[in-house]
Write a protein that holds these residues in place. Structure first.
Motif, PDB file in Angstrom:
ATOM      1  N   ILE A  33     -18.576   7.987   8.936  1.00  0.00           N
ATOM      2  CA  ILE A  33     -18.416   7.157   7.742  1.00  0.00           C
ATOM      3  C   ILE A  33     -16.941   6.828   7.513  1.00  0.00           C
ATOM      4  N   ALA A  34     -16.073   7.790   7.754  1.00  0.00           N
ATOM      5  CA  ALA A  34     -14.635   7.537   7.584  1.00  0.00           C
ATOM      6  C   ALA A  34     -14.169   6.440   8.530  1.00  0.00           C
ATOM      7  N   LEU A  35     -14.624   6.467   9.749  1.00  0.00           N
ATOM      8  CA  LEU A  35     -14.212   5.452  10.710  1.00  0.00           C
ATOM      9  C   LEU A  35     -14.791   4.079  10.372  1.00  0.00           C
ATOM     10  N   ILE A  36     -16.026   4.067   9.934  1.00  0.00           N
ATOM     11  CA  ILE A  36     -16.686   2.792   9.647  1.00  0.00           C
ATOM     12  C   ILE A  36     -16.200   2.174   8.339  1.00  0.00           C
ATOM     13  N   ALA A  37     -15.970   2.987   7.324  1.00  0.00           N
ATOM     14  CA  ALA A  37     -15.663   2.454   5.996  1.00  0.00           C
ATOM     15  C   ALA A  37     -14.192   2.549   5.621  1.00  0.00           C
ATOM     16  N   LEU A  38     -13.558   3.658   5.891  1.00  0.00           N
ATOM     17  CA  LEU A  38     -12.206   3.861   5.379  1.00  0.00           C
ATOM     18  C   LEU A  38     -11.120   3.209   6.218  1.00  0.00           C
ATOM     19  N   VAL A  39     -11.295   3.134   7.515  1.00  0.00           N
ATOM     20  CA  VAL A  39     -10.279   2.507   8.360  1.00  0.00           C
ATOM     21  C   VAL A  39     -10.142   1.018   8.034  1.00  0.00           C
ATOM     22  N   PRO A  40     -11.236   0.250   7.967  1.00  0.00           N
ATOM     23  CA  PRO A  40     -11.068  -1.151   7.556  1.00  0.00           C
ATOM     24  C   PRO A  40     -10.480  -1.289   6.149  1.00  0.00           C
ATOM     25  N   PHE A  41     -10.849  -0.397   5.249  1.00  0.00           N
ATOM     26  CA  PHE A  41     -10.289  -0.434   3.894  1.00  0.00           C
ATOM     27  C   PHE A  41      -8.772  -0.245   3.943  1.00  0.00           C
ATOM     28  N   ILE A  43      -6.762  -0.938   6.406  1.00  0.00           N
ATOM     29  CA  ILE A  43      -6.153  -2.131   6.998  1.00  0.00           C
ATOM     30  C   ILE A  43      -6.049  -3.247   5.963  1.00  0.00           C
ATOM     31  N   ILE A  44      -7.112  -3.439   5.186  1.00  0.00           N
ATOM     32  CA  ILE A  44      -7.097  -4.476   4.152  1.00  0.00           C
ATOM     33  C   ILE A  44      -6.047  -4.168   3.092  1.00  0.00           C
ATOM     34  N   VAL A  45      -5.994  -2.933   2.638  1.00  0.00           N
ATOM     35  CA  VAL A  45      -5.023  -2.550   1.608  1.00  0.00           C
ATOM     36  C   VAL A  45      -3.598  -2.672   2.141  1.00  0.00           C
ATOM     37  N   ALA A  46      -3.384  -2.320   3.392  1.00  0.00           N
ATOM     38  CA  ALA A  46      -2.037  -2.370   3.972  1.00  0.00           C
ATOM     39  C   ALA A  46      -1.489  -3.787   4.005  1.00  0.00           C
ATOM     40  N   ARG A  47      -2.359  -4.775   4.041  1.00  0.00           N
ATOM     41  CA  ARG A  47      -1.887  -6.170   4.051  1.00  0.00           C
ATOM     42  C   ARG A  47      -1.350  -6.601   2.694  1.00  0.00           C
ATOM     43  N   TYR A  48      -1.858  -6.020   1.616  1.00  0.00           N
ATOM     44  CA  TYR A  48      -1.486  -6.466   0.272  1.00  0.00           C
ATOM     45  C   TYR A  48      -0.495  -5.561  -0.432  1.00  0.00           C
ATOM     46  N   VAL A  49      -0.539  -4.275  -0.208  1.00  0.00           N
ATOM     47  CA  VAL A  49       0.308  -3.337  -0.944  1.00  0.00           C
ATOM     48  C   VAL A  49       1.795  -3.535  -0.641  1.00  0.00           C
ATOM     49  N   PRO A  50       2.224  -3.701   0.613  1.00  0.00           N
ATOM     50  CA  PRO A  50       3.670  -3.863   0.832  1.00  0.00           C
ATOM     51  C   PRO A  50       4.263  -5.041   0.077  1.00  0.00           C
ATOM     52  N   ARG A  51       3.516  -6.119  -0.054  1.00  0.00           N
ATOM     53  CA  ARG A  51       4.028  -7.264  -0.809  1.00  0.00           C
ATOM     54  C   ARG A  51       4.250  -6.886  -2.261  1.00  0.00           C
ATOM     55  N   GLN A  52       3.310  -6.169  -2.835  1.00  0.00           N
ATOM     56  CA  GLN A  52       3.446  -5.781  -4.231  1.00  0.00           C
ATOM     57  C   GLN A  52       4.570  -4.779  -4.413  1.00  0.00           C
ATOM     58  N   ILE A  53       4.702  -3.833  -3.513  1.00  0.00           N
ATOM     59  CA  ILE A  53       5.769  -2.846  -3.616  1.00  0.00           C
ATOM     60  C   ILE A  53       7.123  -3.526  -3.457  1.00  0.00           C
ATOM     61  N   GLY A  54       7.231  -4.446  -2.500  1.00  0.00           N
ATOM     62  CA  GLY A  54       8.477  -5.176  -2.316  1.00  0.00           C
ATOM     63  C   GLY A  54       8.840  -5.964  -3.559  1.00  0.00           C
ATOM     64  N   TYR A  55       7.861  -6.583  -4.182  1.00  0.00           N
ATOM     65  CA  TYR A  55       8.086  -7.342  -5.411  1.00  0.00           C
ATOM     66  C   TYR A  55       8.570  -6.429  -6.526  1.00  0.00           C
TER      67      TYR A  55
END
Length: 81
Positions: A33-41, A43-55
């Protein structure tokens, strides 16, 4: 007791208590379940969080510079007046 009965490990290996086989199967399901659900999550979060932290960091640094400037101006005005 039924949990202590000897069964083949994951129905294919040596004889072990039933609870050991069930525990390993449960752990395997959790890893799956961790591989199927949490890894894609992640990856998705990593695309958006750095922008917000940088801002946020940029805004904090801008505010800090502004406050230092205000303090310097106030100090200068007090010394001149």
């Amino acid at each position: 007791m039924w949990a202590q009965d000897a069964v083949p490990f994951l129905n294919a290996g040596p004889l072990v208590p039933l609870w050991v086989s069930l525990a390993v199967a449960d752990w395997g399901v959790k890893i799956g379940i961790a591989l199927i659900a949490l890894v894609p999550f992640r990856i998705i979060v990593a695309r958006y969080v750095p922008r917000q932290i940088g801002y946020l960091v940029k805004n904090i640094l801008t505010y800090t510079r502004y406050m230092r400037t205000c303090v310097l101006v106030e100090t200068f005005e007090k010394e001149v007046i």
